[in-house]
Design an enzyme around this catalytic site. Structure first.
Site, short mmCIF file in Angstrom:
data_model
loop_
_atom_site.label_atom_id
_atom_site.label_comp_id
_atom_site.label_asym_id
_atom_site.label_seq_id
_atom_site.Cartn_x
_atom_site.Cartn_y
_atom_site.Cartn_z
N CYS A 40 38.38 41.61 42.83
CA CYS A 40 39.18 41.09 44.29
C CYS A 40 38.07 41.06 45.34
O CYS A 40 37.74 40.39 46.36
CB CYS A 40 40.28 41.87 44.58
SG CYS A 40 41.59 41.65 43.48
N ARG A 61 45.77 35.20 40.60
CA ARG A 61 44.78 34.57 41.62
C ARG A 61 45.18 33.19 41.85
O ARG A 61 44.51 32.30 41.03
CB ARG A 61 43.34 34.66 40.87
CG ARG A 61 42.94 36.29 40.65
CD ARG A 61 41.67 36.48 40.49
NE ARG A 61 41.38 37.61 39.60
CZ ARG A 61 41.08 38.77 40.46
NH1 ARG A 61 41.03 38.66 41.83
NH2 ARG A 61 41.06 40.06 39.89
C1 BEZ Z 1 40.14 43.11 39.97
O1 BEZ Z 1 38.92 43.86 39.42
O2 BEZ Z 1 40.07 42.72 41.12
C2 BEZ Z 1 41.25 43.36 38.94
C3 BEZ Z 1 41.08 43.19 37.47
C4 BEZ Z 1 42.01 43.43 36.59
C5 BEZ Z 1 43.43 43.21 37.32
C6 BEZ Z 1 43.62 43.34 38.61
C7 BEZ Z 1 42.62 43.50 39.37
#
Ligand code: BEZ
Length: 218
Positions: free
Chosen positions: A54, A131
């Site tokens: 993110c 997402r």
């Molecule tokens: C992230 O790195 O943004 C992420 C990865 C897996 C689940 C939720 C967030």
């Protein structure tokens, strides 16, 4: 609750629908969908503040934000984190990446907006938003929807390309072919009758390939 039962409860807006209305607390104060009337809006969700993928997306989105603005397009983020969490994360992004996040982020603690937009995929996570990207036009209609899973960061250039393609369609009444980029020829609507098909080859200003596929500069 069984997963099939939950899936039935999830609202999924579709392309062509009016964008669901909302009034929500954000990192920049309260914002309503109506505030964006007359502008295009990229409304996107991310799973969680202070997570690595993110964070890379936020840096990337801030990088394309000036280009989106040139296209009369705003950015609005969303996660189920609180306003203080958004503020702290935005400050951390500034510190670590020298990037000032200028777009607002909805704090959807009660998941009201996420549920209206179908941003939660219960089979993937019942607590985080996936997402999702909703491109909403200046008349507040949903024009495109993209979903990526939690573990895959989105492609910023594709978001720019998508907005540009949709606006080009509106401006010139054309479609855009695979891998279209600004400056490429666009696809002319196919003929609607045998008579139109017969005349297509003689039309001026088009690159004629066959009766059903022609291109033109836009
Ligand atoms: C992230 O790195 O943004 C992420 C990865 C897996 C689940 C939720 C967030």
């Amino acid at each position: 609750m069984e997963q099939t039962e939950m899936n039935h409860q999830v609202q999924m807006p579709r392309i062509g629908d009016d964008a669901p209305t909302f009034n929500a607390a954000t990192s920049q104060g309260n914002i309503s969908l109506e505030d964006y009337k007359g502008k295009w809006l990229v409304l996107f969700s991310h799973p969680s503040d202070f997570t690595p993928v993110c964070t890379t997306e936020f840096v990337g989105l801030q990088e394309i934000y000036p280009e989106l603005k040139e296209m009369n397009t705003e950015l609005l983020g969303l996660s189920v984190d609180s306003v203080p969490s958004h503020i702290a994360w935005i400050r951390s992004i500034e510190e670590n990446f020298n990037t000032n996040i200028e777009f607002p982020v909805i704090a959807d603690l009660d998941k009201q907006v996420a549920m209206k937009y179908g941003m939660i995929m219960p089979g993937e996570s019942q607590v985080e938003t996936s997402r999702a990207v909703f491109v909403i036009d200046d008349k507040q209609k949903i024009r495109s929807i993209i979903y990526y899973p939690l573990t895959t960061g989105r492609n910023m250039q594709e978001i720019l390309r998508l907005v540009k393609a949709l606006q080009t369609t509106d401006e010139h009444g054309v479609s855009t072919p695979a891998d279209w980029q600004e400056g490429d020829k666009a696809v002319v609507s196919p003929p609607k009758s045998q008579e139109e098909a017969a005349k297509r080859a003689e039309e001026e200003g088009i690159e004629y390939i066959d009766w059903y596929i022609s291109k033109k500069d836009v």
